[in-house]
Design an enzyme around this catalytic site. Structure first.
Site, PDB file in Angstrom:
ATOM      1  N   CYS A 132       2.509  12.163  13.966  1.00 34.63           N
ATOM      2  CA  CYS A 132       1.862  13.366  13.452  1.00 34.63           C
ATOM      3  C   CYS A 132       0.391  13.090  13.177  1.00 34.63           C
ATOM      4  O   CYS A 132       0.052  12.448  12.170  1.00 34.63           O
ATOM      5  CB  CYS A 132       2.582  13.817  12.182  1.00 34.63           C
ATOM      6  SG  CYS A 132       1.801  15.202  11.349  1.00 34.63           S
ATOM      7  N   CYS A 137      -1.018  14.579   9.978  1.00 31.87           N
ATOM      8  CA  CYS A 137      -0.589  13.878   8.764  1.00 31.87           C
ATOM      9  C   CYS A 137      -1.316  12.549   8.602  1.00 31.87           C
ATOM     10  O   CYS A 137      -1.698  12.177   7.499  1.00 31.87           O
ATOM     11  CB  CYS A 137       0.906  13.569   8.820  1.00 31.87           C
ATOM     12  SG  CYS A 137       1.922  14.954   9.336  1.00 31.87           S
ATOM     13  N   ASP A 138      -1.479  11.809   9.682  1.00 38.54           N
ATOM     14  CA  ASP A 138      -1.878  10.404   9.554  1.00 38.54           C
ATOM     15  C   ASP A 138      -3.235  10.059  10.153  1.00 38.54           C
ATOM     16  O   ASP A 138      -3.704   8.921   9.996  1.00 38.54           O
ATOM     17  CB  ASP A 138      -0.811   9.510  10.216  1.00 38.54           C
ATOM     18  CG  ASP A 138       0.532   9.627   9.505  1.00 38.54           C
ATOM     19  OD1 ASP A 138       0.525   9.933   8.306  1.00 38.54           O
ATOM     20  OD2 ASP A 138       1.568   9.418  10.149  1.00 38.54           O
TER      21      ASP A 138
HETATM   22  C1  LIG Z   1       6.640   9.997  10.550  1.00 39.31           C
HETATM   23  C2  LIG Z   1       6.302  11.361  10.010  1.00 39.31           C
HETATM   24  C3  LIG Z   1       5.294  11.489   9.076  1.00 39.31           C
HETATM   25  C4  LIG Z   1       4.967  12.740   8.567  1.00 39.31           C
HETATM   26  N1  LIG Z   1       3.979  12.827   7.636  1.00 39.31           N
HETATM   27  C5  LIG Z   1       3.694  14.026   7.083  1.00 39.31           C
HETATM   28  C6  LIG Z   1       2.692  14.141   6.091  1.00 39.31           C
HETATM   29  O1  LIG Z   1       2.025  13.166   5.720  1.00 39.31           O
HETATM   30  N2  LIG Z   1       2.458  15.376   5.576  1.00 39.31           N
HETATM   31  C7  LIG Z   1       3.158  16.491   5.981  1.00 39.31           C
HETATM   32  O2  LIG Z   1       2.920  17.575   5.461  1.00 39.31           O
HETATM   33  N3  LIG Z   1       4.111  16.397   6.935  1.00 39.31           N
HETATM   34  C8  LIG Z   1       4.394  15.202   7.493  1.00 39.31           C
HETATM   35  N4  LIG Z   1       5.331  15.113   8.481  1.00 39.31           N
HETATM   36  C9  LIG Z   1       6.025  16.334   8.906  1.00 39.31           C
HETATM   37  C10 LIG Z   1       7.102  16.718   7.866  1.00 39.31           C
HETATM   38  O3  LIG Z   1       7.885  15.581   7.602  1.00 39.31           O
HETATM   39  C11 LIG Z   1       7.964  17.852   8.375  1.00 39.31           C
HETATM   40  O4  LIG Z   1       7.150  18.960   8.716  1.00 39.31           O
HETATM   41  C12 LIG Z   1       8.976  18.271   7.313  1.00 39.31           C
HETATM   42  O5  LIG Z   1       9.748  17.173   6.900  1.00 39.31           O
HETATM   43  C13 LIG Z   1       9.896  19.368   7.820  1.00 39.31           C
HETATM   44  O6  LIG Z   1      10.787  19.658   6.796  1.00 39.31           O
HETATM   45  P1  LIG Z   1      12.211  20.323   7.044  1.00 39.31           P
HETATM   46  O7  LIG Z   1      12.850  20.415   5.710  1.00 39.31           O
HETATM   47  O8  LIG Z   1      12.059  21.553   7.849  1.00 39.31           O
HETATM   48  O9  LIG Z   1      13.028  19.335   7.977  1.00 39.31           O
HETATM   49  P2  LIG Z   1      13.288  17.768   7.979  1.00 39.31           P
HETATM   50  O10 LIG Z   1      12.389  17.018   7.091  1.00 39.31           O
HETATM   51  O11 LIG Z   1      13.339  17.424   9.423  1.00 39.31           O
HETATM   52  O12 LIG Z   1      14.768  17.654   7.359  1.00 39.31           O
HETATM   53  C14 LIG Z   1      15.870  18.106   8.082  1.00 39.31           C
HETATM   54  C15 LIG Z   1      17.120  17.859   7.262  1.00 39.31           C
HETATM   55  O13 LIG Z   1      18.230  18.482   7.930  1.00 39.31           O
HETATM   56  C16 LIG Z   1      19.318  17.582   7.961  1.00 39.31           C
HETATM   57  N5  LIG Z   1      20.177  17.916   9.105  1.00 39.31           N
HETATM   58  C17 LIG Z   1      19.857  18.018  10.415  1.00 39.31           C
HETATM   59  N6  LIG Z   1      20.948  18.321  11.147  1.00 39.31           N
HETATM   60  C18 LIG Z   1      21.978  18.416  10.253  1.00 39.31           C
HETATM   61  C19 LIG Z   1      23.372  18.679  10.373  1.00 39.31           C
HETATM   62  N7  LIG Z   1      23.964  18.916  11.561  1.00 39.31           N
HETATM   63  N8  LIG Z   1      24.131  18.680   9.248  1.00 39.31           N
HETATM   64  C20 LIG Z   1      23.566  18.464   8.037  1.00 39.31           C
HETATM   65  N9  LIG Z   1      22.253  18.216   7.866  1.00 39.31           N
HETATM   66  C21 LIG Z   1      21.484  18.178   8.963  1.00 39.31           C
HETATM   67  C22 LIG Z   1      18.665  16.204   8.067  1.00 39.31           C
HETATM   68  O14 LIG Z   1      19.561  15.179   7.676  1.00 39.31           O
HETATM   69  C23 LIG Z   1      17.491  16.396   7.093  1.00 39.31           C
HETATM   70  O15 LIG Z   1      17.932  16.186   5.778  1.00 39.31           O
HETATM   71  C24 LIG Z   1       5.674  13.892   9.012  1.00 39.31           C
HETATM   72  C25 LIG Z   1       6.691  13.757   9.961  1.00 39.31           C
HETATM   73  C26 LIG Z   1       7.009  12.511  10.459  1.00 39.31           C
HETATM   74  C27 LIG Z   1       8.110  12.373  11.477  1.00 39.31           C
END
Ligand SMILES: Cc1cc2nc3c(=O)[nH]c(=O)nc-3n(C[C@H](O)[C@H](O)[C@H](O)COP(=O)(O)OP(=O)(O)OC[C@H]3O[C@@H](n4cnc5c(N)ncnc54)[C@H](O)[C@@H]3O)c2cc1C
Length: 332
Positions: A140, A143-144
């Site tokens: 990302c 982010c980084d």
């Molecule tokens: C390495 C990295 C660094 C990042 N750094 C930043 C940052 O510094 N700042 C920032 O704002 N954003 C950052 N991001 C982006 C940010 O992490 C995402 O935009 C955010 O986490 C999305 O949130 P979400 O809740 O939609 O999904 P996610 O964080 O993807 O969470 C999804 C959840 O759904 C669950 N899930 C999926 N499928 C199933 C299933 N079948 N049954 C039950 N549970 C399930 C997973 O286990 C997880 O708990 C980063 C992303 C990455 C990969």
């Protein structure tokens, strides 16, 4: 054959996913006395648990570690009565009420569902890449990028996202090298032209990353690049690796029931709403968003989903606020 699973009917609302979207939805639902069940899946806390410093989430002027931030969000939801279970959803039945959610260990019935299952950044698949995630390997640029001021970095990928990330990263890095496995980039002409016209960006084509060299303490020092035409492997000095080869929304289990777009993201019925094509099912976070993909936007739409869901349950299952009789809308 699996033994018959226990059927649980204790929860009016279930949230699938415990990233920023799911946790925020759970905070709002539990503060509305709905005591939701959060099914956490295989990655409790979501994508932020595989990174180190998060410096752009409001409220933490000194930054915060990703896993710590997610732990705090979860504690906040639990404080008001949300229940978290580390179970992976294997199938859902969303046609007719109650909905049925089947996990690896239970069958749940619920009246309303919030899908906050996020997305997964596609990885190259190298053990050394995994070992150095958050220590020089990133998925990302927004982010980084800031951590790579005046450093030389590599972006892997050949599509529009890779060109966009590479161009964005030139704001910080002294040099950006795009590594792509084919002769031709997949990106649109306009994105390619922009990247090719940037004096800080260079290209290494027909090549893949074979190994990431570095340590958690010292970060990345080089990559082993393989030229796919000659099969030669060379050391390429670099201080950062951004993998920009796409994201996959975690939405396979809803296919055929929830409307998905051609990339698998969940379609919402209207802007400014988290309602899906199925009454009582709401969606938020990266599972619906291929544009912003930030923790704060995921948290924001998690809040919206909880408010939409609460309103739907309160107003006898009228999904849209503009469907309410005149005078009953109090949110605008
Ligand atoms: C390495 C990295 C660094 C990042 N750094 C930043 C940052 O510094 N700042 C920032 O704002 N954003 C950052 N991001 C982006 C940010 O992490 C995402 O935009 C955010 O986490 C999305 O949130 P979400 O809740 O939609 O999904 P996610 O964080 O993807 O969470 C999804 C959840 O759904 C669950 N899930 C999926 N499928 C199933 C299933 N079948 N049954 C039950 N549970 C399930 C997973 O286990 C997880 O708990 C980063 C992303 C990455 C990969």
């Amino acid at each position: 054959m699996r033994a018959a699973m226990e059927r649980i009917t204790d929860y009016k609302v279930i949230v699938i996913g415990s990233g920023p979207a799911g946790c925020t939805a759970a905070i709002y639902l539990s503060r509305a006395n709905l005591a939701p069940l959060v099914l956490e899946g295989l990655q409790p806390g979501g994508q932020l648990t595989i990174t180190t410093d998060v410096e752009n989430y409001p409220g933490f002027p000194d930054g915060i570690l990703g896993p710590k931030l997610m732990d705090l969000m979860r504690q906040q939801a639990e404080r008001f009565g949300a229940v978290f279970k580390m179970e992976q959803v294997e199938s859902v039945q969303l046609i007719g009420h109650p909905f049925t959610i089947t996990t690896d260990s239970h069958i749940y019935e619920c009246e309303s569902l919030i899908v906050a299952a996020g997305a997964s950044a596609m990885q190259i698949g190298l053990p050394s890449e995994k070992a150095l995630q958050g220590f020089g390997v990133s998925y990302c640029a927004t982010c980084d990028g800031f951590f790579f001021k005046n450093k030389e970095i590599v972006v892997v990928g050949g599509g529009d996202s890779a060109m966009e990330e590479a161009t964005f990263l030139t704001k910080f890095a002294s040099k950006v090298t795009v590594v792509h496995r084919r002769e031709e980039l997949r990106a649109s002409k306009i994105m390619q032209d922009r990247a090719r016209g940037n004096p800080k960006i260079q290209f290494i084509l027909n090549s893949t990353v074979d190994e990431v060299i570095g340590t958690k303490e010292g970060g990345i020092t080089s990559l082993k690049l393989r030229n796919l035409k000659s099969n030669d492997v060379t050391d390429f000095a670099t201080q950062g690796l951004f993998v920009a080869i796409g994201h996959t929304p975690n939405t396979q289990v809803y296919a055929g029931q929830l409307e998905l777009d051609e990339r698998g993201y969940i379609c919402l019925r209207h802007p400014h709403s988290t309602a899906t094509n199925i009454q009582g099912v709401f969606a938020c976070g990266d599972a619906v968003d291929h544009v912003y993909r930030q923790a704060v936007t995921a948290a924001g739409t998690g809040c919206m989903a909880a408010l939409d869901c609460e309103k739907w349950l309160t107003h006898e299952r009228i999904t849209e606020r503009w469907d309410l009789p005149v005078g009953e809308e109090d949110r605008d």
